[in-house]
Design a protein around this motif. Sequence first.
Motif, PDB file in Angstrom:
ATOM      1  N   LEU A   1       0.828  -1.213   0.000  1.00  0.00           N
ATOM      2  CA  LEU A   1       0.000   0.000   0.000  1.00  0.00           C
ATOM      3  C   LEU A   1       0.857   1.257   0.000  1.00  0.00           C
ATOM      4  N   VAL A   2       1.883   1.290   0.847  1.00  0.00           N
ATOM      5  CA  VAL A   2       2.728   2.480   0.956  1.00  0.00           C
ATOM      6  C   VAL A   2       3.450   2.753  -0.358  1.00  0.00           C
ATOM      7  N   TYR A   3       4.073   1.725  -0.923  1.00  0.00           N
ATOM      8  CA  TYR A   3       4.814   1.916  -2.170  1.00  0.00           C
ATOM      9  C   TYR A   3       3.886   2.336  -3.317  1.00  0.00           C
ATOM     10  N   SER A   4       2.760   1.639  -3.472  1.00  0.00           N
ATOM     11  CA  SER A   4       1.881   1.908  -4.611  1.00  0.00           C
ATOM     12  C   SER A   4       1.170   3.250  -4.469  1.00  0.00           C
ATOM     13  N   LEU A   5       0.640   3.563  -3.288  1.00  0.00           N
ATOM     14  CA  LEU A   5      -0.083   4.820  -3.108  1.00  0.00           C
ATOM     15  C   LEU A   5       0.855   6.018  -3.192  1.00  0.00           C
ATOM     16  N   THR A   6       2.026   5.910  -2.589  1.00  0.00           N
ATOM     17  CA  THR A   6       2.987   7.018  -2.674  1.00  0.00           C
ATOM     18  C   THR A   6       3.436   7.221  -4.115  1.00  0.00           C
ATOM     19  N   GLY A   7       3.679   6.118  -4.818  1.00  0.00           N
ATOM     20  CA  GLY A   7       4.039   6.222  -6.231  1.00  0.00           C
ATOM     21  C   GLY A   7       2.943   6.884  -7.045  1.00  0.00           C
ATOM     22  N   ALA A   8       1.681   6.534  -6.757  1.00  0.00           N
ATOM     23  CA  ALA A   8       0.555   7.130  -7.477  1.00  0.00           C
ATOM     24  C   ALA A   8       0.436   8.624  -7.188  1.00  0.00           C
ATOM     25  N   ILE A   9       0.644   9.010  -5.937  1.00  0.00           N
ATOM     26  CA  ILE A   9       0.571  10.433  -5.571  1.00  0.00           C
ATOM     27  C   ILE A   9       1.666  11.227  -6.274  1.00  0.00           C
ATOM     28  N   LEU A  10       2.882  10.706  -6.254  1.00  0.00           N
ATOM     29  CA  LEU A  10       3.986  11.398  -6.919  1.00  0.00           C
ATOM     30  C   LEU A  10       3.758  11.466  -8.428  1.00  0.00           C
ATOM     31  N   PHE A  11       3.177  10.410  -8.987  1.00  0.00           N
ATOM     32  CA  PHE A  11       2.858  10.431 -10.411  1.00  0.00           C
ATOM     33  C   PHE A  11       1.860  11.542 -10.723  1.00  0.00           C
ATOM     34  N   PHE A  12       0.789  11.606  -9.948  1.00  0.00           N
ATOM     35  CA  PHE A  12      -0.245  12.608 -10.210  1.00  0.00           C
ATOM     36  C   PHE A  12       0.309  14.022 -10.072  1.00  0.00           C
ATOM     37  N   LEU A  13       1.089  14.266  -9.029  1.00  0.00           N
ATOM     38  CA  LEU A  13       1.636  15.606  -8.816  1.00  0.00           C
ATOM     39  C   LEU A  13       2.601  15.988  -9.939  1.00  0.00           C
ATOM     40  N   GLY A  14       3.417  15.033 -10.394  1.00  0.00           N
ATOM     41  CA  GLY A  14       4.328  15.302 -11.502  1.00  0.00           C
ATOM     42  C   GLY A  14       3.578  15.562 -12.796  1.00  0.00           C
ATOM     43  N   TRP A  15       2.526  14.768 -13.035  1.00  0.00           N
ATOM     44  CA  TRP A  15       1.707  14.976 -14.232  1.00  0.00           C
ATOM     45  C   TRP A  15       1.021  16.339 -14.187  1.00  0.00           C
ATOM     46  N   HIS A  16       0.519  16.720 -13.014  1.00  0.00           N
ATOM     47  CA  HIS A  16      -0.240  17.968 -12.885  1.00  0.00           C
ATOM     48  C   HIS A  16       0.651  19.188 -13.092  1.00  0.00           C
TER      49      HIS A  16
ATOM     50  N   GLY B   1      17.245  18.896 -10.247  1.00  0.00           N
ATOM     51  CA  GLY B   1      17.984  18.588 -11.468  1.00  0.00           C
ATOM     52  C   GLY B   1      17.080  18.439 -12.673  1.00  0.00           C
ATOM     53  N   LEU B   2      15.807  18.069 -12.438  1.00  0.00           N
ATOM     54  CA  LEU B   2      14.846  17.869 -13.521  1.00  0.00           C
ATOM     55  C   LEU B   2      13.821  18.992 -13.588  1.00  0.00           C
ATOM     56  N   ARG B   3      14.133  20.130 -13.002  1.00  0.00           N
ATOM     57  CA  ARG B   3      13.157  21.236 -12.941  1.00  0.00           C
ATOM     58  C   ARG B   3      12.787  21.749 -14.324  1.00  0.00           C
ATOM     59  N   HIS B   4      13.673  21.573 -15.308  1.00  0.00           N
ATOM     60  CA  HIS B   4      13.370  21.975 -16.681  1.00  0.00           C
ATOM     61  C   HIS B   4      12.904  20.786 -17.527  1.00  0.00           C
ATOM     62  N   HIS B   5      12.678  19.673 -16.870  1.00  0.00           N
ATOM     63  CA  HIS B   5      12.211  18.451 -17.540  1.00  0.00           C
ATOM     64  C   HIS B   5      10.972  17.936 -16.809  1.00  0.00           C
TER      65      HIS B   5
ATOM     66  N   PHE C   1      20.611   7.021 -13.058  1.00  0.00           N
ATOM     67  CA  PHE C   1      20.240   7.540 -14.371  1.00  0.00           C
ATOM     68  C   PHE C   1      19.393   6.545 -15.169  1.00  0.00           C
ATOM     69  N   ASN C   2      19.351   5.275 -14.729  1.00  0.00           N
ATOM     70  CA  ASN C   2      18.387   4.348 -15.318  1.00  0.00           C
ATOM     71  C   ASN C   2      16.967   4.825 -15.043  1.00  0.00           C
ATOM     72  N   LEU C   3      16.770   5.383 -13.852  1.00  0.00           N
ATOM     73  CA  LEU C   3      15.461   5.939 -13.493  1.00  0.00           C
ATOM     74  C   LEU C   3      15.053   7.038 -14.466  1.00  0.00           C
ATOM     75  N   ILE C   4      15.984   7.910 -14.788  1.00  0.00           N
ATOM     76  CA  ILE C   4      15.687   9.034 -15.682  1.00  0.00           C
ATOM     77  C   ILE C   4      15.502   8.553 -17.116  1.00  0.00           C
ATOM     78  N   MET C   5      16.344   7.626 -17.565  1.00  0.00           N
ATOM     79  CA  MET C   5      16.208   7.122 -18.925  1.00  0.00           C
ATOM     80  C   MET C   5      14.902   6.347 -19.103  1.00  0.00           C
ATOM     81  N   THR C   6      14.470   5.638 -18.077  1.00  0.00           N
ATOM     82  CA  THR C   6      13.174   4.956 -18.148  1.00  0.00           C
ATOM     83  C   THR C   6      12.047   5.964 -18.285  1.00  0.00           C
ATOM     84  N   ALA C   7      12.170   7.105 -17.612  1.00  0.00           N
ATOM     85  CA  ALA C   7      11.155   8.155 -17.730  1.00  0.00           C
ATOM     86  C   ALA C   7      11.106   8.699 -19.157  1.00  0.00           C
ATOM     87  N   TYR C   8      12.266   8.914 -19.761  1.00  0.00           N
ATOM     88  CA  TYR C   8      12.310   9.336 -21.165  1.00  0.00           C
ATOM     89  C   TYR C   8      11.620   8.303 -22.054  1.00  0.00           C
ATOM     90  N   LEU C   9      11.942   7.034 -21.836  1.00  0.00           N
ATOM     91  CA  LEU C   9      11.406   5.966 -22.675  1.00  0.00           C
ATOM     92  C   LEU C   9       9.887   5.889 -22.567  1.00  0.00           C
TER      93      LEU C   9
END
Length: 389
Positions: free
Chosen positions: A6-21, A122-126, A329-337
């Motif tokens: 629950l903690v991993y999935s819900l926190t991930g979902a919240i961060l996803f929504f905030l980043g998308w918004h 570091g990703l403020r312009h991305h 940087f695998n994390l960042i490259m996965t986001a690009y992909l």
Amino acid sequence: MVLSLLVYSLTGAILFFLGWHVNKREQQSLLQGGVALPFYSWEILLSLLVFSVIAGARYHTGYDHAMYLDQYLHLQETGDFSRHNFEYGFEWISKFFAWCHIHYFFYFAFWALLQIGFIYYGLRHHKHLLCWVGMGIMLGPYFVSLMNSVRQSVVVCVFVALIPLISNRNFLLYAAIVIVSAFLHKSSLMLLPVFLICFIRIKDKSPSQWLFLGILALFVLIGSFPFWTDFFTNYQWFIDLTGYSNYGNLDDPNVGGKMRMVGWGPIRVSVLLSNIAIIWFYPKLKSYFKNDNLLPYYFILSFIGMCLSNLLMNTTHFILRPVDYFLIFNLIMTAYLLTYLYKSRRLILFTLIIIINYSYFVMAVMKAVYFPIKTSLPNLYHLFFCPSI
């Protein structure tokens, strides 16, 4: 197990929504002739707060959490650490928290705030990457890694924010920040020669992805038959140079001293598949994000991490720890992909990449529950005020 999922999935979902918004708001602002949103946008600040609270409230999530907690409690009780070889910067900050009688929840939340703060800065312009990066931190292997080696992980996240300095060849400021970061973890000094990648002509036409895949396959093969690890029988110089002598029992095979053999389980296979996907689609990513000057640096650093992690897979945890500077940087490259696959409507591949990368937390939690060994148990999330859950 349920709490961890629950903690991993819900926190991930919240961060996803905030980043998308925040990205959606910025795109609307730009379309209306406005400017890019600042780093201190409310979605980013809330993301930092949510992550810090989750990290601060943990109990023995991350292999080194128990050590850091014991040291901090001892510091509050006696005014000094029981261990006397921490870096000065870490020591001074910890003593400030202890002398102010601040609960360890806020102490760990502070370090987590620095970690995610530097990544997001570091990703403020991305901002188009933030939704995938935020979710990837929680659903991939990164959260537990950040919660494990707290001091080094702060420097790892600082390194993410330093990539524009490499791109602009601003060595003086880069070196100054790296040296200051060594007051948190001595291994930061290993980042000084990394600046030399700015002289690689990675912005020009890159070699075929087949060449990159061939190199990766070679490192996987050599790492799978680690006959060459006999050369590590005398590595005390490396331990002293990088500060890893600070870790207690180096005879513990989970920490250092003895080599190991890592099997090809679902977690390792999924990581390798993710690496292959990043390499295969990199030419497409370069074409799609053709105005992104940082993408080539993210890729080359990610590729170095892929090769080194596979080469050193069957050594020890402490030998692998310097590789964390590249694996982030695998994390960042996965986001690009994922951004590319979604925008280009390649939804089947998009779904497969989602499954490969973001099912990690489920496999890690299940492994900790059904195969509870010393290295898998720290994947479980416990609350400090109710650690038995």
